[in-house]
Design a protein around this motif. Sequence first.
Motif: not given
Length: 135
Positions: A101-107, A114-117
């Motif tokens: 999977m792919l995630f994008e942490a805003p800002n 992961i903690s910024k997701l």
Amino acid sequence: MSPYADQGNGAEGSGPYYRQAAAQLGWADLKFKHLADVRHYPGIYQSNSVLPADMRVGYDGRTIKDVDRWVATRGERMMFVYGQNDPWSAERFEPSKHDSMLFEAPNSNHGALISKLKPADRAAAETTVKRWAGQ
């Protein structure tokens, strides 16, 4: 500016990364056309520019293309967390459909965590990591 200091470059520290970037991974190609008349060293932002002369190499893009193809088709249990504002993620890896999977942490920038997701993405990522760890 430590990558540009004479001390600490080469085989220790980030030297191996910069050499691999120069040879196989590639390097961000920043465009500074609007600064052309004020730039004194236009070719300085390259992976080879931070390496001692005896470590400099030419770029061969076949390796990263092969890695990209493998990640997209055969990679398993891979998680990519990119920062929304990270210029290095302009060409992201696309995870395969094999439990990746792919995630994008805003800002966030290059040090995305992961903690910024967003809460839902963070929960999904944490659940997945725990499952992969057998918890």
